[in-house]
Write a protein that holds these residues in place. Sequence first.
Motif, PDB file in Angstrom:
ATOM      1  N   ARG A   1     -27.503  36.936  10.376  1.00  0.00           N
ATOM      2  CA  ARG A   1     -26.602  37.057   9.229  1.00  0.00           C
ATOM      3  C   ARG A   1     -25.325  37.813   9.592  1.00  0.00           C
ATOM      4  O   ARG A   1     -24.230  37.416   9.195  1.00  0.00           O
ATOM      5  CB  ARG A   1     -27.327  37.739   8.075  1.00  0.00           C
ATOM      6  CG  ARG A   1     -26.475  37.916   6.841  1.00  0.00           C
ATOM      7  CD  ARG A   1     -27.294  38.387   5.656  1.00  0.00           C
ATOM      8  NE  ARG A   1     -27.939  39.669   5.917  1.00  0.00           N
ATOM      9  CZ  ARG A   1     -28.666  40.317   5.001  1.00  0.00           C
ATOM     10  NH1 ARG A   1     -28.833  39.785   3.804  1.00  0.00           N
ATOM     11  NH2 ARG A   1     -29.229  41.474   5.287  1.00  0.00           N
ATOM     12  N   THR A   2     -25.452  38.880  10.347  1.00  0.00           N
ATOM     13  CA  THR A   2     -24.276  39.664  10.749  1.00  0.00           C
ATOM     14  C   THR A   2     -23.332  38.836  11.602  1.00  0.00           C
ATOM     15  O   THR A   2     -22.104  38.901  11.455  1.00  0.00           O
ATOM     16  CB  THR A   2     -24.706  40.921  11.518  1.00  0.00           C
ATOM     17  OG1 THR A   2     -25.591  41.696  10.702  1.00  0.00           O
ATOM     18  CG2 THR A   2     -23.500  41.767  11.891  1.00  0.00           C
ATOM     19  N   PHE A   3     -23.900  38.033  12.498  1.00  0.00           N
ATOM     20  CA  PHE A   3     -23.075  37.168  13.350  1.00  0.00           C
ATOM     21  C   PHE A   3     -22.291  36.169  12.503  1.00  0.00           C
ATOM     22  O   PHE A   3     -21.091  35.964  12.717  1.00  0.00           O
ATOM     23  CB  PHE A   3     -23.950  36.428  14.355  1.00  0.00           C
ATOM     24  CG  PHE A   3     -23.245  35.302  15.050  1.00  0.00           C
ATOM     25  CD1 PHE A   3     -22.357  35.560  16.085  1.00  0.00           C
ATOM     26  CD2 PHE A   3     -23.446  33.981  14.647  1.00  0.00           C
ATOM     27  CE1 PHE A   3     -21.678  34.516  16.716  1.00  0.00           C
ATOM     28  CE2 PHE A   3     -22.779  32.945  15.271  1.00  0.00           C
ATOM     29  CZ  PHE A   3     -21.894  33.218  16.308  1.00  0.00           C
ATOM     30  N   PHE A   4     -22.952  35.536  11.554  1.00  0.00           N
ATOM     31  CA  PHE A   4     -22.279  34.538  10.730  1.00  0.00           C
ATOM     32  C   PHE A   4     -21.201  35.173   9.858  1.00  0.00           C
ATOM     33  O   PHE A   4     -20.137  34.581   9.636  1.00  0.00           O
ATOM     34  CB  PHE A   4     -23.293  33.800   9.862  1.00  0.00           C
ATOM     35  CG  PHE A   4     -24.132  32.820  10.619  1.00  0.00           C
ATOM     36  CD1 PHE A   4     -23.562  31.700  11.208  1.00  0.00           C
ATOM     37  CD2 PHE A   4     -25.503  33.017  10.765  1.00  0.00           C
ATOM     38  CE1 PHE A   4     -24.325  30.788  11.921  1.00  0.00           C
ATOM     39  CE2 PHE A   4     -26.274  32.119  11.467  1.00  0.00           C
ATOM     40  CZ  PHE A   4     -25.693  30.999  12.055  1.00  0.00           C
ATOM     41  N   ARG A   5     -21.467  36.375   9.343  1.00  0.00           N
ATOM     42  CA  ARG A   5     -20.431  37.060   8.563  1.00  0.00           C
ATOM     43  C   ARG A   5     -19.184  37.283   9.402  1.00  0.00           C
ATOM     44  O   ARG A   5     -18.054  37.056   8.944  1.00  0.00           O
ATOM     45  CB  ARG A   5     -20.976  38.396   8.046  1.00  0.00           C
ATOM     46  CG  ARG A   5     -22.000  38.270   6.930  1.00  0.00           C
ATOM     47  CD  ARG A   5     -22.508  39.645   6.504  1.00  0.00           C
ATOM     48  NE  ARG A   5     -23.474  39.557   5.419  1.00  0.00           N
ATOM     49  CZ  ARG A   5     -24.093  40.593   4.877  1.00  0.00           C
ATOM     50  NH1 ARG A   5     -23.835  41.818   5.324  1.00  0.00           N
ATOM     51  NH2 ARG A   5     -24.963  40.428   3.893  1.00  0.00           N
ATOM     52  N   THR A   6     -19.389  37.726  10.628  1.00  0.00           N
ATOM     53  CA  THR A   6     -18.251  37.971  11.520  1.00  0.00           C
ATOM     54  C   THR A   6     -17.560  36.669  11.893  1.00  0.00           C
ATOM     55  O   THR A   6     -16.331  36.588  11.891  1.00  0.00           O
ATOM     56  CB  THR A   6     -18.734  38.690  12.798  1.00  0.00           C
ATOM     57  OG1 THR A   6     -19.438  39.874  12.435  1.00  0.00           O
ATOM     58  CG2 THR A   6     -17.556  39.041  13.684  1.00  0.00           C
ATOM     59  N   ALA A   7     -18.337  35.641  12.203  1.00  0.00           N
ATOM     60  CA  ALA A   7     -17.772  34.363  12.632  1.00  0.00           C
ATOM     61  C   ALA A   7     -16.947  33.715  11.522  1.00  0.00           C
ATOM     62  O   ALA A   7     -15.874  33.152  11.777  1.00  0.00           O
ATOM     63  CB  ALA A   7     -18.892  33.423  13.070  1.00  0.00           C
TER      64      ALA A   7
ATOM     65  N   ALA B   1      -9.723  34.355   9.511  1.00  0.00           N
ATOM     66  CA  ALA B   1      -8.780  34.954   8.565  1.00  0.00           C
ATOM     67  C   ALA B   1      -7.918  36.015   9.229  1.00  0.00           C
ATOM     68  O   ALA B   1      -6.860  36.378   8.708  1.00  0.00           O
ATOM     69  CB  ALA B   1      -9.529  35.558   7.382  1.00  0.00           C
ATOM     70  N   ILE B   2      -8.361  36.536  10.373  1.00  0.00           N
ATOM     71  CA  ILE B   2      -7.597  37.562  11.082  1.00  0.00           C
ATOM     72  C   ILE B   2      -6.476  36.930  11.891  1.00  0.00           C
ATOM     73  O   ILE B   2      -5.364  37.448  11.967  1.00  0.00           O
ATOM     74  CB  ILE B   2      -8.528  38.388  11.991  1.00  0.00           C
ATOM     75  CG1 ILE B   2      -9.607  39.076  11.149  1.00  0.00           C
ATOM     76  CG2 ILE B   2      -7.747  39.412  12.797  1.00  0.00           C
ATOM     77  CD1 ILE B   2     -10.623  39.838  11.967  1.00  0.00           C
TER      78      ILE B   2
ATOM     79  N   ALA C   1     -11.462  35.933   1.229  1.00  0.00           N
ATOM     80  CA  ALA C   1     -12.071  35.671  -0.076  1.00  0.00           C
ATOM     81  C   ALA C   1     -13.593  35.722   0.016  1.00  0.00           C
ATOM     82  O   ALA C   1     -14.263  36.168  -0.925  1.00  0.00           O
ATOM     83  CB  ALA C   1     -11.611  34.308  -0.595  1.00  0.00           C
ATOM     84  N   MET C   2     -14.139  35.268   1.143  1.00  0.00           N
ATOM     85  CA  MET C   2     -15.592  35.315   1.327  1.00  0.00           C
ATOM     86  C   MET C   2     -16.107  36.750   1.284  1.00  0.00           C
ATOM     87  O   MET C   2     -17.138  37.032   0.657  1.00  0.00           O
ATOM     88  CB  MET C   2     -15.971  34.678   2.665  1.00  0.00           C
ATOM     89  CG  MET C   2     -17.460  34.656   2.951  1.00  0.00           C
ATOM     90  SD  MET C   2     -17.838  34.510   4.714  1.00  0.00           S
ATOM     91  CE  MET C   2     -17.391  36.151   5.305  1.00  0.00           C
TER      92      MET C   2
END
Length: 300
Positions: free
Chosen positions: A108-114, A119-120, A177-178
């Motif tokens: 989950r952490t990987f997908f949040r970052t990916a 957006a950056i 936005a996510m």
Amino acid sequence: MIVKRHWRRLRHSESAAFWLFLTPWFVGLLGLTLGPMLFSLYAAFTRWNGVAAPEWIGLQNFRVLFTTDLDFWPSLGHTFLYAGARVVLGTVVALALAAMVNTPIIGRTFFRTAFFLPAIVTGVPLFVVWQWMFDPQAGILNYLLGTVGIDGPDWLGSSTWAIPALVFMSLTATGGAMIIFLAGLQDVPVELRDAALVDGAGWWQRFIRITVPLLSPVILFNVIMGLISSLQVFAEPYVMTGGGPEHTTYFLGLYLFNEAFSYSNVGYASALAWVQFLIVLVLTVVVLRFARRHVHYLGS
């Protein structure tokens, strides 16, 4: 008396420090925001090329804009088309991604970052990369479509596909936005969803009947921010299409830029800028008025 004098000095020093630290903000507001805005309002009623002295012409710029300008209404229509598609699809995609990474899945952490990383990376480098990806001959999108037997279109060279291509590109930058949606999802009371689960509600029913209504203030915020940024879009068409093909992506922001810096019609461009500002303001007020009946605040 000594204590009072000391207290008075301390208050004066704190007050001086407060105004000292606030000075850069005032300078920025007056010199870089409010001052130029007021001058552009004056320039909107003048004929001015940015160099010579402005010539006062009253409402002539606005009369030409709304009556005889052949580019204004088409550019406004294309801007609305792009903004509507981008806001609707961007909100849906951001909410779907937030719901996905809010579930207890592996990585989950990987997908949040990916999902957040695109957006950056913004600005011209990103647009150049996407311009290559949209290339009909050497682009990776048409290559992937070709592997499944689909003949990909000329994305940025077709009047049919140019706006969808820009909208599709904007969807990859919904990470901001996510994250906001993710914060809102984590504020939804778990006991409400558990109670619905006990009553036999499925995942979709819990999401539509409980999560979305409680998330409506966050949805409203993302819609307004997306609407404001979409109606002022400039860099994407400027870098990737130049307003083409056939003026399909000649959005209002690009039209304004060309009038000011390509044709030196700064007065006319100022009138365009204020019309754009009023459009954004009116649409924002309309959305806020509509939201009175459809936005639900927890505890209200």
